[in-house]
Design an enzyme around this catalytic site. Structure first.
Site, short mmCIF file in Angstrom:
data_model
loop_
_atom_site.label_atom_id
_atom_site.label_comp_id
_atom_site.label_asym_id
_atom_site.label_seq_id
_atom_site.Cartn_x
_atom_site.Cartn_y
_atom_site.Cartn_z
N GLY A 41 6.12 3.35 -7.55
CA GLY A 41 6.50 4.04 -6.33
C GLY A 41 5.36 4.91 -5.88
O GLY A 41 4.37 5.11 -6.60
N TYR A 42 5.51 5.46 -4.68
CA TYR A 42 4.45 6.27 -4.08
C TYR A 42 4.95 7.67 -3.78
O TYR A 42 5.94 7.86 -3.09
CB TYR A 42 3.94 5.59 -2.79
CG TYR A 42 3.17 4.35 -3.12
CD1 TYR A 42 1.80 4.40 -3.31
CD2 TYR A 42 3.82 3.14 -3.32
CE1 TYR A 42 1.09 3.26 -3.67
CE2 TYR A 42 3.12 2.00 -3.68
CZ TYR A 42 1.75 2.08 -3.85
OH TYR A 42 1.05 0.96 -4.22
N LEU A 43 4.23 8.65 -4.34
CA LEU A 43 4.48 10.05 -4.00
C LEU A 43 3.87 10.36 -2.64
O LEU A 43 4.36 11.22 -1.92
CB LEU A 43 3.89 10.97 -5.07
CG LEU A 43 4.56 10.86 -6.44
CD1 LEU A 43 3.72 11.54 -7.51
CD2 LEU A 43 5.95 11.46 -6.39
#
Length: 159
Positions: free
Chosen positions: A28-30
């Protein structure tokens, strides 16, 4: 560290028989802004935090920094990520003196298979196996961070 890589679509599944390893990946991407992406990845039993800079105009190179973190930390960070967590299997396929990383996507990106090869220079020669399709280096639609926002299932057939 500068990352130099090329991306290709993959034809068929012949690459699977040639793979030396296959690992499940959840990421996932912060942050997924083009100037700096911050990715959290669980790959097999290991986990990583990765920061990538903006790609060069040709899409061949960009800054990349990566640090191994504890898997439980990655699991906690994934809960904070932007919507659209990526699920895929990564196949390591040795070809010539390189190893292609072939990603078979699931969920909203099911049906998409992309091969990446890391190079030591932008003009380095490499072997292109028969199962390699159209080059998509620099096409931002194929960046994992883009696939979280506009998954493959939403693309028109002519894209």
């Amino acid at each position: 560290m500068q990352e130099i890589e090329r991306k290709f679509l993959v034809k068929g599944e012949a690459f699977k028989a040639l793979a030396s390893a296959a690992l499940p990946i959840c990421q996932g991407y912060l942050s997924s802004v083009p100037e700096r992406t911050v990715r959290v990845r669980l790959r097999g039993k290991k986990a990583y935090l990765t920061v990538k800079g903006m790609a060069a105009g040709d899409g061949l190179s960009r800054f990349e920094w990566e640090k191994e973190i504890a898997p439980h930390e990655a699991e906690e960070l994934i809960r904070l990520c932007e919507p659209g967590v990526i699920q895929k299997s990564r196949y390591l396929v040795p070809v010539g003196k390189h190893t292609y990383e072939v990603d078979e996507f699931y969920g909203d990106n099911n049906g998409l298979i992309i091969a990446e090869i890391e190079l030591s220079s932008v003009d380095e020669d490499f072997v292109k196996p028969d199962w390699l399709g159209k080059e998509v280096t620099g096409d931002q639609r194929y960046y994992n961070s883009s696939l979280t926002k506009n998954p493959y299932k939403n693309w028109r057939a002519d894209e």
